[in-house]
Scaffold this motif. Structure first.
Motif, PDB file in Angstrom:
ATOM      1  N   GLY A  88      29.857  67.665  77.253  1.00 14.85           N
ATOM      2  CA  GLY A  88      28.594  67.786  76.526  1.00 14.85           C
ATOM      3  C   GLY A  88      27.626  68.805  77.126  1.00 14.85           C
ATOM      4  O   GLY A  88      26.591  69.098  76.546  1.00 14.85           O
ATOM      5  N   ALA A  89      27.940  69.345  78.315  1.00  9.41           N
ATOM      6  CA  ALA A  89      27.009  70.283  78.963  1.00  9.41           C
ATOM      7  C   ALA A  89      27.598  71.687  78.896  1.00  9.41           C
ATOM      8  O   ALA A  89      28.787  71.880  79.159  1.00  9.41           O
ATOM      9  CB  ALA A  89      26.792  69.874  80.421  1.00  9.41           C
ATOM     10  N   ALA A  90      26.758  72.668  78.545  1.00  7.81           N
ATOM     11  CA  ALA A  90      27.266  74.022  78.332  1.00  7.81           C
ATOM     12  C   ALA A  90      27.757  74.646  79.648  1.00  7.81           C
ATOM     13  O   ALA A  90      28.793  75.303  79.690  1.00  7.81           O
ATOM     14  CB  ALA A  90      26.172  74.875  77.711  1.00  7.81           C
ATOM     15  N   THR A  91      27.010  74.439  80.728  1.00 12.74           N
ATOM     16  CA  THR A  91      27.347  75.130  81.987  1.00 12.74           C
ATOM     17  C   THR A  91      27.904  74.146  83.005  1.00 12.74           C
ATOM     18  O   THR A  91      27.332  73.075  83.205  1.00 12.74           O
ATOM     19  CB  THR A  91      26.051  75.701  82.644  1.00 12.74           C
ATOM     20  OG1 THR A  91      24.973  75.540  81.745  1.00 12.74           O
ATOM     21  CG2 THR A  91      26.231  77.103  83.113  1.00 12.74           C
ATOM     22  N   ASP A 362      31.493  56.694  77.377  1.00 10.06           N
ATOM     23  CA  ASP A 362      31.423  57.641  76.266  1.00 10.06           C
ATOM     24  C   ASP A 362      30.396  57.292  75.191  1.00 10.06           C
ATOM     25  O   ASP A 362      30.365  57.920  74.135  1.00 10.06           O
ATOM     26  CB  ASP A 362      32.817  57.782  75.625  1.00 10.06           C
ATOM     27  CG  ASP A 362      33.666  58.761  76.421  1.00 10.06           C
ATOM     28  OD1 ASP A 362      33.075  59.618  77.107  1.00 10.06           O
ATOM     29  OD2 ASP A 362      34.901  58.639  76.390  1.00 10.06           O
ATOM     30  N   ARG A 363      29.526  56.313  75.449  1.00  3.93           N
ATOM     31  CA  ARG A 363      28.517  56.002  74.442  1.00  3.93           C
ATOM     32  C   ARG A 363      27.523  57.164  74.350  1.00  3.93           C
ATOM     33  O   ARG A 363      27.188  57.777  75.384  1.00  3.93           O
ATOM     34  CB  ARG A 363      27.800  54.700  74.786  1.00  3.93           C
ATOM     35  CG  ARG A 363      28.675  53.478  74.501  1.00  3.93           C
ATOM     36  CD  ARG A 363      28.066  52.228  75.010  1.00  3.93           C
ATOM     37  NE  ARG A 363      27.939  52.272  76.458  1.00  3.93           N
ATOM     38  CZ  ARG A 363      27.316  51.351  77.171  1.00  3.93           C
ATOM     39  NH1 ARG A 363      26.754  50.332  76.581  1.00  3.93           N
ATOM     40  NH2 ARG A 363      27.245  51.456  78.474  1.00  3.93           N
ATOM     41  N   ALA A 364      27.071  57.464  73.136  1.00  4.23           N
ATOM     42  CA  ALA A 364      26.266  58.667  72.903  1.00  4.23           C
ATOM     43  C   ALA A 364      25.049  58.793  73.836  1.00  4.23           C
ATOM     44  O   ALA A 364      24.825  59.859  74.407  1.00  4.23           O
ATOM     45  CB  ALA A 364      25.851  58.724  71.442  1.00  4.23           C
ATOM     46  N   PRO A 365      24.235  57.717  74.023  1.00  3.64           N
ATOM     47  CA  PRO A 365      23.057  57.904  74.880  1.00  3.64           C
ATOM     48  C   PRO A 365      23.447  58.270  76.322  1.00  3.64           C
ATOM     49  O   PRO A 365      22.797  59.090  76.958  1.00  3.64           O
ATOM     50  CB  PRO A 365      22.369  56.525  74.857  1.00  3.64           C
ATOM     51  CG  PRO A 365      23.038  55.735  73.803  1.00  3.64           C
ATOM     52  CD  PRO A 365      24.329  56.372  73.471  1.00  3.64           C
ATOM     53  N   ILE A 366      24.535  57.686  76.814  1.00  7.42           N
ATOM     54  CA  ILE A 366      24.968  57.971  78.194  1.00  7.42           C
ATOM     55  C   ILE A 366      25.466  59.415  78.287  1.00  7.42           C
ATOM     56  O   ILE A 366      25.189  60.131  79.248  1.00  7.42           O
ATOM     57  CB  ILE A 366      26.086  56.991  78.641  1.00  7.42           C
ATOM     58  CG1 ILE A 366      25.670  55.546  78.410  1.00  7.42           C
ATOM     59  CG2 ILE A 366      26.483  57.232  80.092  1.00  7.42           C
ATOM     60  CD1 ILE A 366      24.721  54.969  79.416  1.00  7.42           C
ATOM     61  N   ARG A 367      26.177  59.853  77.218  1.00 13.56           N
ATOM     62  CA  ARG A 367      26.671  61.239  77.216  1.00 13.56           C
ATOM     63  C   ARG A 367      25.495  62.206  77.302  1.00 13.56           C
ATOM     64  O   ARG A 367      25.544  63.205  78.019  1.00 13.56           O
ATOM     65  CB  ARG A 367      27.471  61.523  75.943  1.00 13.56           C
ATOM     66  CG  ARG A 367      28.858  60.914  75.956  1.00 13.56           C
ATOM     67  CD  ARG A 367      29.840  61.694  75.110  1.00 13.56           C
ATOM     68  NE  ARG A 367      29.350  62.049  73.782  1.00 13.56           N
ATOM     69  CZ  ARG A 367      29.672  61.389  72.666  1.00 13.56           C
ATOM     70  NH1 ARG A 367      30.489  60.360  72.719  1.00 13.56           N
ATOM     71  NH2 ARG A 367      29.209  61.776  71.513  1.00 13.56           N
ATOM     72  N   ALA A 368      24.432  61.884  76.574  1.00 17.07           N
ATOM     73  CA  ALA A 368      23.257  62.761  76.576  1.00 17.07           C
ATOM     74  C   ALA A 368      22.631  62.795  77.969  1.00 17.07           C
ATOM     75  O   ALA A 368      22.238  63.849  78.460  1.00 17.07           O
ATOM     76  CB  ALA A 368      22.242  62.274  75.547  1.00 17.07           C
ATOM     77  N   VAL A 369      22.572  61.632  78.621  1.00 17.94           N
ATOM     78  CA  VAL A 369      21.954  61.576  79.964  1.00 17.94           C
ATOM     79  C   VAL A 369      22.760  62.445  80.934  1.00 17.94           C
ATOM     80  O   VAL A 369      22.218  63.244  81.687  1.00 17.94           O
ATOM     81  CB  VAL A 369      21.896  60.121  80.493  1.00 17.94           C
ATOM     82  CG1 VAL A 369      21.487  60.083  81.962  1.00 17.94           C
ATOM     83  CG2 VAL A 369      20.938  59.292  79.658  1.00 17.94           C
ATOM     84  N   ARG A 370      24.093  62.324  80.897  1.00 18.43           N
ATOM     85  CA  ARG A 370      24.848  63.065  81.907  1.00 18.43           C
ATOM     86  C   ARG A 370      24.852  64.568  81.636  1.00 18.43           C
ATOM     87  O   ARG A 370      24.834  65.365  82.574  1.00 18.43           O
ATOM     88  CB  ARG A 370      26.251  62.515  82.073  1.00 18.43           C
ATOM     89  CG  ARG A 370      27.192  62.724  80.958  1.00 18.43           C
ATOM     90  CD  ARG A 370      28.510  62.083  81.347  1.00 18.43           C
ATOM     91  NE  ARG A 370      29.508  62.319  80.361  1.00 18.43           N
ATOM     92  CZ  ARG A 370      30.179  61.357  79.731  1.00 18.43           C
ATOM     93  NH1 ARG A 370      29.922  60.111  80.002  1.00 18.43           N
ATOM     94  NH2 ARG A 370      31.097  61.658  78.851  1.00 18.43           N
ATOM     95  N   ALA A 371      24.812  64.949  80.360  1.00 21.43           N
ATOM     96  CA  ALA A 371      24.702  66.385  80.062  1.00 21.43           C
ATOM     97  C   ALA A 371      23.380  66.900  80.627  1.00 21.43           C
ATOM     98  O   ALA A 371      23.325  67.978  81.237  1.00 21.43           O
ATOM     99  CB  ALA A 371      24.768  66.611  78.555  1.00 21.43           C
ATOM    100  N   ALA A 372      22.331  66.097  80.481  1.00 19.75           N
ATOM    101  CA  ALA A 372      21.022  66.511  81.000  1.00 19.75           C
ATOM    102  C   ALA A 372      21.052  66.596  82.526  1.00 19.75           C
ATOM    103  O   ALA A 372      20.506  67.524  83.121  1.00 19.75           O
ATOM    104  CB  ALA A 372      19.941  65.525  80.538  1.00 19.75           C
ATOM    105  N   VAL A 373      21.731  65.630  83.148  1.00 24.46           N
ATOM    106  CA  VAL A 373      21.815  65.626  84.626  1.00 24.46           C
ATOM    107  C   VAL A 373      22.497  66.904  85.097  1.00 24.46           C
ATOM    108  O   VAL A 373      22.027  67.591  86.002  1.00 24.46           O
ATOM    109  CB  VAL A 373      22.601  64.382  85.129  1.00 24.46           C
ATOM    110  CG1 VAL A 373      22.975  64.502  86.596  1.00 24.46           C
ATOM    111  CG2 VAL A 373      21.782  63.114  84.905  1.00 24.46           C
TER     112      VAL A 373
END
Ligand SMILES: Cc1cc2nc3c(=O)[nH]c(=O)nc-3n(C[C@H](O)[C@H](O)[C@H](O)COP(=O)(O)OP(=O)(O)OC[C@H]3O[C@@H](n4cnc5c(N)ncnc54)[C@H](O)[C@@H]3O)c2cc1C
Length: 412
Positions: A88-91, A362-373
């Motif tokens: 989920g994270a670009a870099t 793999d739940r969506a909110p957790i995926r968003a948190v780790r991409a942000a991290v």
């Protein structure tokens, strides 16, 4: 039958038990090592698929133990950089690239063989391989082990180095928190089209965790790596059942084409993922060592590195006791070992549990948190330094107060 008298009994001749026996060479202490596998297996262990990422500190210790020079040079691979991806994270987050490699990758069977050779040259160590322990007991005056062939041993101290499912630990009543991660890990060497450039990958993808560990030196460019795939059991069985050609294609697909064409897969090995954290690292005339004390999830590659930390600490204590004519199984010595080793291992153990929880959900909110991290971390050099320190086994100092709730006090 009269018991055979000794000072220290080590149960388990895995890498941790063997390294401890070697570390006690010339200490003046008599050491007996008891192992259920036959000596032929210990002398020439077979490839088990594990490529152990050793920190520079572990390499230094293996040098001091005269183990490192016994490893075949073509089996020691420098780990210069590491990239952490999240789908989920670009870099990716990248660490390493300094003067010194982050660490070294060495196959587990080579470490076992070299540690066995070093132990076998120690003057005061007696190995009994291919034996079954029938009973262990300890009280304030001595510790005793009975084998199922009737022989008994009496010592001042028993070291349980018999792995994460330690029977010795259970027999002597130390409760342990076992954590089944509900997944299995497949490891396999493959050849791939894209060069690895001595860079390890850790990849948190949807429904799977992947890693690529570079083998062979990258000049000329290296194209052989160990791939690591973590999946729930059912998916793993499908992967195991494939023939080599289908498996190679499946690996290329699972890595989203980043390895290029994949070929020539070696033996596949699968490990169920179960962590262990003993509630105490010592008991009456008992010390826990290696995975018997703390069995890590391999995602942060620290199980044996922590085992070596324990070897260093326990051997120091025992050597000091021997010089002073003290009791190697004394309560104060064991309490110092247990407390020190808990403080040294708790941060990595906790951090690893955190990484697994955050990065494999793999739940969506957790995926968003780790991409942000990962996004925040990639642009934040101090975090990258922290991660490099984490990979190199310098996760920061644990303060006794901070980790008191984690059971670092009151051992022994
Ligand atoms: C896939 C995978 C990858 C890994 N990668 C890394 C990594 O990159 N870096 C890292 O640091 N660590 C890594 N590890 C962890 C590392 O392999 C372990 O931490 C290490 O092998 C533990 O050594 P040990 O001697 O404590 O236990 P073990 O290797 O389990 O050895 C225990 C020994 O005790 C013997 N034994 C057991 N019960 C008895 C008994 N009742 N009587 C007598 N003998 C007995 C066994 O036969 C064995 O010889 C990885 C693990 C896995 C599964």
């Amino acid at each position: 039958m009269q018991p055979i008298e000794t000072d220290v009994i080590v149960i388990g001749a895995g890498p941790a038990g063997l390294c401890l026996a070697r570390a006690l060479d010339a200490s003046g202490l008599r050491v007996v090592v008891l192992e259920r596998e036959p000596e032929t297996t210990l002398r020439a262990p077979t490839f088990d698929g594990r490529e152990i990422a050793l920190t520079q500190r572990s390499v230094r210790l293996l040098r001091e133990l005269d183990v490192w020079r016994r490893l075949p040079a073509d089996e020691c691979h420098p780990l210069c950089r590491a990239s952490v991806f999240d789908t989920g994270a670009a870099t990716p987050l990248e660490v390493g690239g300094g003067h010194e490699p982050l660490g070294w990758l060495v196959p587990n069977h080579a470490i076992r063989a070299a540690a066995f050779e070093a132990m076998a040259e120690s003057g005061n160590v007696e190995l009994h391989a291919g034996v079954r322990v029938a009973a262990v007991e300890a009280d304030s005056t001595s510790a005793r082990v009975r084998l199922d062939d009737g022989r008994t041993f009496a010592a001042k101290l028993i070291v349980a180095a018999d792995g994460r499912f330690s029977e010795t630990r259970r027999a002597l009543g130390i409760p342990t928190r076992m954590h089944d991660f509900g997944r299995a890990m497949l490891v396999c060497r493959v050849t791939h089209e894209t060069p690895h450039e001595d860079t390890a990958w850790e990849w948190f993808d949807h429904g799977q965790t992947l890693a690529r560990l570079p083998l062979g030196r990258a000049t000329p460019p290296g194209h052989r790596s160990s791939v690591v795939v973590t999946l729930p059991g059912v998916r793993m069985r499908e992967l195991q059942a494939m023939d080599d050609a289908a498996f190679a294609q499946e690996i290329a697909r699972r890595f989203h084409g980043r390895l290029g064409v994949v070929s020539d897969p070696g033996e596949r090995h699968v490990y169920p993922l179960v962590g262990a954290w003993a509630t105490r690292f010592a008991g009456t005339r008992l010390a826990l060592l290696g995975d018997a004390a703390v069995g890590m999830h391999p995602v942060t590659a620290h199980g044996f590195n922590l085992g070596l930390l324990g070897v260093e600490r326990l051997a120091d204590e025992l050597r000091r006791a021997a010089v002073a004519g003290g009791d190697p199984g004394g309560a104060a010595l064991l309490a110092r070992y247990a407390r020190g080793h808990r403080l040294a291992t708790a941060p990595l153990h906790l951090a690893t549990r955190g990484v697994v929880a955050l990065f494999t959900d793999d739940r969506a909110p957790i995926r968003a948190v780790r991409a942000a991290v990962l996004r925040a971390s990639a642009g934040f050099p101090p975090f990258r330094q922290l991660l490099a320190g984490f990979l190199a086994d310098r996760p920061g100092r644990a303060s006794p107060r901070k980790f008191a709730h984690y059971g670092t006090t009151g051992d022994g």
